[in-house]
Design a protein around this motif. Structure first.
Motif, PDB file in Angstrom:
ATOM      1  N   UNK A  16       2.897  14.232 -13.188  1.00 32.24           N
ATOM      2  CA  UNK A  16       2.568  14.306 -11.755  1.00 32.24           C
ATOM      3  C   UNK A  16       1.330  13.474 -11.431  1.00 32.24           C
ATOM      4  N   UNK A  17       1.262  12.980 -10.213  1.00 34.06           N
ATOM      5  CA  UNK A  17       0.127  12.178  -9.772  1.00 34.06           C
ATOM      6  C   UNK A  17      -0.307  12.645  -8.387  1.00 34.06           C
ATOM      7  N   UNK A  18      -1.597  12.563  -8.135  1.00 34.39           N
ATOM      8  CA  UNK A  18      -2.162  12.924  -6.840  1.00 34.39           C
ATOM      9  C   UNK A  18      -2.744  11.670  -6.217  1.00 34.39           C
ATOM     10  N   UNK A  19      -2.437  11.461  -4.940  1.00 32.86           N
ATOM     11  CA  UNK A  19      -2.922  10.280  -4.233  1.00 32.86           C
ATOM     12  C   UNK A  19      -3.527  10.737  -2.906  1.00 32.86           C
ATOM     13  N   UNK A  20      -4.663  10.177  -2.548  1.00 31.47           N
ATOM     14  CA  UNK A  20      -5.300  10.545  -1.296  1.00 31.47           C
ATOM     15  C   UNK A  20      -5.831   9.328  -0.573  1.00 31.47           C
ATOM     16  N   UNK A  21      -5.905   9.412   0.751  1.00 30.09           N
ATOM     17  CA  UNK A  21      -6.501   8.333   1.526  1.00 30.09           C
ATOM     18  C   UNK A  21      -7.214   8.914   2.737  1.00 30.09           C
ATOM     19  N   UNK A  22      -8.179   8.138   3.218  1.00 25.79           N
ATOM     20  CA  UNK A  22      -8.944   8.545   4.392  1.00 25.79           C
ATOM     21  C   UNK A  22      -9.230   7.311   5.234  1.00 25.79           C
ATOM     22  N   UNK A  23      -9.174   7.481   6.555  1.00 25.52           N
ATOM     23  CA  UNK A  23      -9.455   6.399   7.498  1.00 25.52           C
ATOM     24  C   UNK A  23     -10.388   6.942   8.565  1.00 25.52           C
ATOM     25  N   UNK A  24     -11.453   6.199   8.826  1.00 18.82           N
ATOM     26  CA  UNK A  24     -12.362   6.521   9.918  1.00 18.82           C
ATOM     27  C   UNK A  24     -12.253   5.381  10.914  1.00 18.82           C
ATOM     28  N   UNK A  25     -11.884   5.718  12.145  1.00 17.94           N
ATOM     29  CA  UNK A  25     -11.708   4.706  13.181  1.00 17.94           C
ATOM     30  C   UNK A  25     -12.598   4.990  14.377  1.00 17.94           C
ATOM     31  N   UNK A  26     -12.882   3.931  15.121  1.00 17.12           N
ATOM     32  CA  UNK A  26     -13.698   4.044  16.334  1.00 17.12           C
ATOM     33  C   UNK A  26     -12.828   3.681  17.529  1.00 17.12           C
ATOM     34  N   UNK A  27     -13.182   4.215  18.702  1.00 22.23           N
ATOM     35  CA  UNK A  27     -12.411   3.927  19.914  1.00 22.23           C
ATOM     36  C   UNK A  27     -12.363   2.434  20.238  1.00 22.23           C
ATOM     37  N   UNK A  28     -13.304   1.649  19.725  1.00 19.53           N
ATOM     38  CA  UNK A  28     -13.343   0.212  19.975  1.00 19.53           C
ATOM     39  C   UNK A  28     -12.235  -0.529  19.223  1.00 19.53           C
ATOM     40  N   UNK A  29     -11.645   0.136  18.223  1.00 16.37           N
ATOM     41  CA  UNK A  29     -10.594  -0.487  17.426  1.00 16.37           C
ATOM     42  C   UNK A  29     -11.030  -0.773  16.001  1.00 16.37           C
TER      43      UNK A  29
END
Length: 76
Positions: A52-65
Motif C-alpha cells: 500500500x502507498x499513501x499520497x498527499x497534496x496541498x494547494x494554497x491559492x489566492x483570489x488574484x489567481x
C-alpha cells in the motif's frame, strides 16, 4: 499486512471530494487531499513493491489567481 477494515475506512474517507477552505480576511484558499492506494502503478509497473502507498497534496491559492502546491508520497 494492514487490517482490511483500516483500508476500507481510509478508502471511503479518501473518496470524499476535496474542497477549498477559505482563510477569512486574507483572500487565501487551502485545499488538501490524501489518497491511500493498495498498490501504486505507473505505466503498468509497480512503484510500491505491491505494498500500500499513501499520497498527499496541498494547494494554497489566492483570489488574484496565484497559487502554490506540494505533493508527497510514501514511495522510495
Amino acid at each position: 499486512m494492514l487490517n482490511p477494515r483500516i483500508l476500507i475506512t481510509a478508502a471511503a474517507l479518501s473518496a470524499a471530494p476535496a474542497s477549498a477552505v477559505p482563510v477569512p480576511g486574507t483572500g487565501l484558499n487551502i485545499n488538501a487531499e490524501a489518497t491511500l492506494m493498495t498498490a501504486f502503478r505507473f505505466r503498468g509497473v509497480s512503484r510500491s513493491g505491491e505494498d500500500p502507498a499513501l499520497q498527499g497534496n496541498a494547494v494554497v491559492g489566492h483570489d488574484s489567481g496565484f497559487y502554490v502546491g506540494a505533493q508527497a508520497t510514501t514511495l522510495d
